[in-house]
Design a protein around this motif. Structure first.
Motif, PDB file in Angstrom:
ATOM      1  N   GLY A   1       0.832  -1.339  -0.247  1.00 13.29           N
ATOM      2  CA  GLY A   1      -0.234   0.328   0.041  1.00 13.29           C
ATOM      3  C   GLY A   1       0.844   1.136  -0.109  1.00 13.29           C
ATOM      4  O   GLY A   1       0.697   1.779  -0.683  1.00 13.29           O
ATOM      5  N   ALA A   2       1.990   0.549   0.786  1.00 10.99           N
ATOM      6  CA  ALA A   2       2.526   2.763   0.991  1.00 10.99           C
ATOM      7  C   ALA A   2       3.139   2.757  -0.745  1.00 10.99           C
ATOM      8  O   ALA A   2       3.398   3.740  -0.953  1.00 10.99           O
ATOM      9  CB  ALA A   2       3.722   2.169   1.890  1.00 10.99           C
TER      10      ALA A   2
ATOM     11  N   THR B   1       1.121   3.840  -3.538  1.00 14.13           N
ATOM     12  CA  THR B   1       0.306   5.386  -2.641  1.00 14.13           C
ATOM     13  C   THR B   1       1.446   6.706  -3.162  1.00 14.13           C
ATOM     14  O   THR B   1       0.709   7.693  -3.509  1.00 14.13           O
ATOM     15  CB  THR B   1      -0.332   5.509  -1.220  1.00 14.13           C
TER      16      THR B   1
ATOM     17  N   TYR C   1      -3.706   2.530   5.552  1.00 11.51           N
ATOM     18  CA  TYR C   1      -2.092   1.441   4.013  1.00 11.51           C
ATOM     19  C   TYR C   1      -2.763   0.395   3.237  1.00 11.51           C
ATOM     20  O   TYR C   1      -3.066  -0.433   2.395  1.00 11.51           O
ATOM     21  CB  TYR C   1      -0.723   1.784   3.632  1.00 11.51           C
TER      22      TYR C   1
ATOM     23  N   MET D   1      -1.117  11.149  -4.215  1.00 12.32           N
ATOM     24  CA  MET D   1      -1.123  11.542  -2.720  1.00 12.32           C
ATOM     25  C   MET D   1      -0.430  12.192  -1.757  1.00 12.32           C
ATOM     26  O   MET D   1      -0.465  12.703  -0.968  1.00 12.32           O
ATOM     27  CB  MET D   1      -2.052  10.247  -2.421  1.00 12.32           C
ATOM     28  N   LYS D   2       0.985  11.455  -2.001  1.00  8.59           N
ATOM     29  CA  LYS D   2       2.067  10.934  -1.295  1.00  8.59           C
ATOM     30  C   LYS D   2       3.224  11.872  -1.664  1.00  8.59           C
ATOM     31  O   LYS D   2       3.612  10.923  -2.346  1.00  8.59           O
ATOM     32  CB  LYS D   2       2.735  10.109  -0.130  1.00  8.59           C
TER      33      LYS D   2
END
Lengths: 120, 552
Positions: free
Chosen positions: A24-25, A28, A55, B126-127
Motif C-alpha cells: 500500500g505504501a 500510493t 495503507y 497522494m504523497k
C-alpha cells in the motif's frame, strides 16, 4: 498464511498484514495514484475516520510456499496515462517488496477501480 | 533580444529544441536513475514522452498557441512512459489548461502556465515525494512567477525558470535520502531541467552546446549510480560481458612519447568499443574515464597515448555479480531432484532453464568451474538427488570429483557439448532414480551431433586440416574439421559435414560475438541445398563460440 524465511539463526515470519502495508505504501507513493479503492466500503469508511494512514486498504495478499501474489485496487487521476501509471505501480511494488522484505513477488495485479476527475 | 509575446513559431522552436536536448542527453539522465526503482530508464522514458509530444505539435498546423499546447499535452499523455514521463505529461497538461484560450503568451501568462502545470501535477499524487522532478518543477515555476513581477520579457521568465529548476535540482539529495546515499541528483529532475533549457534555447534563439558535458563531480555521481543500478540486481539475470570496472585519469598536459592530440568525441568513440557503461569527461587538462570492460589493459594503453596516467582503479565485477546471482538463486524453493548444468551465455542459460535445469554454474570453454564451485552448487540446490551436466569435456573430471565428495547421490551425464546437454535434458525424468536417469540421458548423447564455430588464434595443422590464424574453425564433436576465412562459409561447411540421411533438425545458437542476421545467412545458405531440414535459431549469447550448432 504468511511468508517464512529461514536463516541460520531461526525463522522470520512476515505476516500478510505487513506485506499489505508495504504494498500500500509503495503503491500510493506512485505518481498518478489518487486513492486506493476499498475492498470493504463500510469497514474502511470507519478506518478513514480512525486512521488516515491505513495503507492496507485496497491490497489483497495471497501467499503460497513463499511465493506471493498481490492485488492492488487503485484510483487514478483523470488525464493520466492509466496503463503507464499501473505499470509503474507494478514495478515499484515488486521492487519494494524485494528490497524491504526480501520477498519475491510472483505477480502484482493492478485493478484500476476508479478514475477521479481532478479539479483543474 | 526581448520577447514580450511568445507566438506559435517560437513555441514550436521551444518544443523542438527541448525534444532534441532531451534525446541527446537521455543516456546521462539514465545514468542517474536510482529512485523510485533503479532501472536506469528515466532518460529514455522522458525522451520518448516528450518526443511523442513534439510529434503531435509538429503535425498541428495551427498558429494559435492554445492549439499547440493542447497537442503537446495530448501527445505527451499518449506517449507517457515511466513515472517521470507520467509526471511530465501532467505538468504540461496543466500548462495547456492555463493557455488553451490564448493566441500568444505574454511573459506573465507563460509564468502562470508553468505554475498551473505544477498545481495540476501535485493534484495527481497522494504523497508527493520531495527531492524529485516535482520539487524541481515547483521551484522552477516559483522562480518564474517571482521574475514575472519584474519583467515582461518571456526570455527572462524562462531564464528564471531554468535557474530555479537548477537550484532545486542541486538540493534534491538533501531532500531524498536515497539520492544522498548514492551520491546523485534526481534523474527525473535532471531530465526536466534539460527540457527547460531546451525551451530557453528555442525561445531565445541562443544556441548553447548541443550535448551537455558533465563535470567531474557529476561524473562521480554517474559512476555511483551506475554501480547502484547493477548492485540492485538489475544486471543479475544477465551475464556480465565486461567484467572489470576500470577507472583512469589522464593528465593531458604531461608529456609522453608519441603524444596524440586529444579529442573527447574520438576518445569516447574508441573506448565505447572496448566496453560498456562508459563515462568519460574532460576539462581540457584532465580526462576522467570509467568503463566496464573485459580488457582494462587496452583502456590503459589507449589512455596513455594522450598523457600521463594518474589514479588507476580496477574492480572485478564478476565477484560481486556472482554473489547477486547466488542470492537470486537462493530465493528459489529447493527441489527434490535437481539438474545442474554448466554453461555460459545468457540465451543458453535461459534455454537450459526452460528445459527444466534448476541451477546453472557459469563456465565452459576457457573458464572451467572448479570442483568446489560444483560442490557449492549442489549444496545450494538443497536437493536430495542431483544430475550434473558438465557440457564440456574438460569439466567432466571436476564434476566426477564433486560427485564423489557430495553428501547426496549425484549422477554425471558426461555431456561434452552444450547441444549434448540439451538433448540429454529432454529425457530427464524427475520420478526415476539417479542411475536410471544417467543411463537414459547418456544414451541420448549419441543421438545428436555437435558443431562449434570459433576463431583460430594461431597457425597450425590438426587432423590434416591446415589452419590459418584468424580463420574460422568448424569443430565437429570435438575434432577440428573445417577451416574457412569466412564465418558463414565455415558454419555452413561444418553443418554439411555433420549431416547424414537421418538428420532432421538443425539448431543454431549464435554467440555474443555475432548476431541473428549472420545466423540467418548460415541457415539460408543451408536451406538452399537441403529443403528437407528444419532449422531453429536461438540467441545463445555464449562467449568464445560464434555458433553452436546441433544436428539431430
Amino acid at each position: 498464511m504468511a511468508v517464512k524465511i529461514k536463516t541460520k539463526y531461526g525463522l522470520i515470519d512476515i505476516s500478510n498484514n505487513v506485506i499489505a502495508t508495504v504494498v500500500g505504501a509503495s503503491a500510493t507513493a506512485n505518481y498518478g495514484i489518487v486513492g486506493m479503492a476499498s475492498k470493504n466500503a463500510l469497514r474502511d469508511g470507519v478506518y478513514d475516520i480512525l486512521n488516515r494512514e491505513n495503507y492496507k486498504r485496497g491490497v489483497v495478499v495471497r501467499s503460497k510456499e513463499n511465493e506471493i501474489v498481490v492485488d492492488v485496487y487503485i484510483i487514478v487521476g483523470y488525464g493520466l496515462k492509466i496503463s503507464e501509471v499501473s505499470r509503474n505501480v507494478q514495478s515499484s511494488v515488486k521492487y519494494n517488496l524485494q528490497q524491504q522484505l526480501g520477498i519475491h513477488t510472483k505477480a502484482v495485479n493492478v485493478i484500476v477501480h476508479g478514475v477521479k476527475i481532478l479539479d483543474e | 533580444m526581448a520577447v514580450t509575446e511568445v507566438n506559435s513559431d517560437q513555441f514550436r522552436a521551444m518544443v523542438r529544441v527541448a525534444n532534441h536536448r532531451m534525446s541527446k542527453n537521455a543516456d546521462f539522465v539514465n545514468s542517474l536513475n536510482v529512485f523510485p526503482v533503479p532501472d536506469g530508464d528515466t532518460g529514455t522514458n522522458m525522451s520518448l514522452t516528450i518526443e511523442s509530444g513534439a510529434q503531435a505539435v509538429g503535425s498541428n498546423n495551427s498558429t494559435k498557441i492554445g492549439d499547440l499546447t493542447k497537442s503537446f499535452s495530448k501527445g505527451m499523455l499518449m506517449g507517457a512512459r515511466g513515472n517521470s514521463g507520467v509526471i511530465s505529461s501532467q505538468l504540461f497538461r496543466g500548462f495547456y489548461k492555463a493557455t488553451e484560450k490564448y493566441e500568444v503568451l505574454t511573459a506573465q501568462q507563460l509564468a502562470d502556465a508553468f505554475q498551473n502545470g505544477v498545481n495540476a501535477a501535485y493534484k495527481a499524487v497522494m504523497k508527493p515525494v520531495e527531492g524529485t522532478i516535482l520539487t524541481v518543477a515547483r521551484e522552477g515555476a516559483q522562480a518564474g512567477e517571482n521574475r514575472a513581477s519584474e519583467t515582461d520579457d518571456a526570455v527572462e521568465i524562462m531564464k528564471a525558470v531554468v535557474e530555479g529548476a537548477k537550484k532545486a535540482l542541486a538540493s534534491t539529495p538533501d531532500l531524498l535520502p536515497v539520492l544522498k546515499q548514492v551520491g546523485v541528483v534526481d534523474s527525473g529532475g535532471q531530465g526536466l531541467l534539460f527540457i527547460y533549457e531546451g525551451f530557453l534555447e528555442g525561445l531565445s534563439g541562443e544556441k548553447s552546446s548541443d550535448s551537455y558535458q558533465p563535470d567531474s563531480v557529476e561524473m562521480d555521481e554517474m559512476v555511483n549510480a551506475a554501480h547502484h543500478q547493477s548492485v540492485q540486481g538489475q544486471l543479475a539475470t544477465a551475464d556480465i560481458k565486461n567484467g572489470y570496472c576500470t577507472e583512469i585519469m589522464v593528465d593531458l598536459q604531461a608529456d609522453v612519447p608519441d603524444k596524440q592530440p586529444f579529442d573527447l568525441d574520438k576518445f569516447r568513440e574508441h573506448l565505447s568499443n572496448l566496453g560498456d557503461s562508459l563515462l568519460a569527461v574532460s576539462d581540457g587538462e584532465v580526462a576522467k574515464v570509467h568503463v566496464h570492460t573485459e580488457h582494462p589493459g587496452a583502456v590503459f594503453n589507449y589512455g596513455a597515448q594522450f598523457g600521463q596516467l594518474g589514479k588507476i582503479k580496477i574492480d572485478d565485477m564478476r565477484i560481486q555479480h556472482e554473489s547477486i546471482i547466488d542470492k537470486d538463486q537462493s530465493d528459489e524453493k529447493p527441489v527434490d531432484f535437481a539438474v545442474i548444468a554448466v554453461c555460459s551465455g545468457n540465451g543458453i542459460r535461459k534455454l537450459f532453464t526452460s528445459l527444466g535445469v534448476n541451477r546453472i554454474i557459469s563456465g565452459g570453454q576457457t573458464m572451467n568451474p572448479s570442483t568446489q564451485d560444483i560442490i557449492d552448487a549442489i549444496k545450494k540446490s538443497g536437493a536430495k538427488r542431483a544430475i550434473l551436466l558438465p557440457n564440456n569435456g574438460n569439466i567432466v573430471m571436476a564434476a566426477k570429483q564433486a560427485a564423489e565428495v557430495s553428501s547426496i547421490p549425484v549422477g554425471i551425464v558426461p555431456s561434452k557439448t552444450i547441444s549434448q546437454g540439451m538433448t540429454a535434458m529432454l529425457s530427464f525424468n524427475p520420478d526415476a532414480t539417479v542411475e536410471e536417469n544417467v543411463t537414459n540421458m547418456t544414451d541420448e548423447l549419441s543421438s545428436v551431433k555437435s558443431g562449434e564455430v570459433t576463431k583460430a588464434i594461431r597457425d597450425s595443422e590438426i587432423n590434416g586440416v591446415s589452419i590459418k590464424k584468424n580463420d574460422y574453425l568448424g569443430i565437429i564433436d570435438g575434432d577440428i574439421s573445417i577451416d574457412r576465412s569466412d564465418l558463414v562459409d565455415a558454419a555452413a561447411a561444418m553443418v554439411d559435414e555433420m549431416l547424414d540421411e537421418d538428420s532432421e533438425i538443425i539448431t543454431v545458437m549464435y554467440g555474443r560475438d555475432t548476431n541473428k542476421r549472420t545466423a540467418k545467412k548460415v541457415v539460408k545458405k543451408l536451406q538452399a541445398e537441403h529443403d528437407d531440414l528444419e532449422f531453429e535459431i536461438h540467441d545463445g549469447g555464449q562467449p568464445v563460440y560464434y555458433f553452436l550448432i546441433s544436428v539431430e
